[in-house]
Structures are given as structure tokens and as C-alpha cells.
Design an enzyme around this catalytic site. Structure first.
Site, short mmCIF file in Angstrom:
data_model
loop_
_atom_site.label_atom_id
_atom_site.label_comp_id
_atom_site.label_asym_id
_atom_site.label_seq_id
_atom_site.Cartn_x
_atom_site.Cartn_y
_atom_site.Cartn_z
CG MET A 1 -1.73 1.25 1.35
SD MET A 1 -2.96 1.22 2.65
CE MET A 1 -1.99 1.71 4.04
N PRO A 2 1.10 1.87 -1.14
CG PRO A 2 1.68 2.12 -3.36
CD PRO A 2 0.73 1.40 -2.48
CE1 TYR A 3 -0.34 9.02 3.96
CE2 TYR A 3 1.99 9.60 3.96
CZ TYR A 3 0.67 9.91 4.28
OH TYR A 3 0.39 11.08 4.91
CE LYS A 35 4.56 -0.96 -4.84
NZ LYS A 35 4.81 -2.07 -3.95
CB VAL A 41 -2.92 6.46 0.84
CG1 VAL A 41 -3.32 7.70 1.61
CG2 VAL A 41 -3.74 5.25 1.24
#
Length: 67
Positions: A1-3, A35, A41
Site C-alpha cells: 500500500m503506497p502512501y 501498485k 493513498v
């Protein structure tokens, strides 16, 4: 989960421009790193120019000189 956290000065970025940033960063992470966009996010923080410094100087003062 990239932020991803994007920080910009609060100098009038429109809702449409911010939406374009969010969409563009999400697409970049999908195409470059594979991704999942559904778990990506992106947060945009708008910072007062009095709270942002460049080269030891407050951005508010830099902007005043540029006018």
C-alpha cells in the site's frame, strides 16, 4: 500500500489541480511499480508560506519581492 505525501504552499491550487495530482501520482505508481490504485493513498498538505522556508528565508518574503 503506497502512501505519498505531497506538500505545497497554500497559494491557490484548485480542487481540480489537486485531483489531477492525486490521479497522476496514482497512475505513475501503477505503471512504474505495478501498485494497485485501490490501495494507493495520496495526501496533499497545504502549508502557509510563513511556515515554508527556502535558502534560509520565509517564502512569504520571497513572494513579496517577486511582485
Amino acid at each position: 500500500m503506497p502512501y505519498v505525501n505531497i506538500k505545497i504552499t497554500n497559494e491557490g491550487a484548485t480542487a481540480e489541480q489537486k485531483a489531477e495530482l492525486i490521479q497522476g501520482v496514482t497512475e505513475l505508481l501503477q505503471t512504474t511499480l505495478n501498485k494497485n490504485p485501490a490501495t494507493t493513498v495520496v495526501v496533499i498538505d497545504e502549508v502557509e508560506t510563513d511556515n515554508w522556508g527556502i535558502g534560509g528565508e520565509v517564502v512569504t518574503e520571497i513572494r513579496k519581492r517577486a511582485k
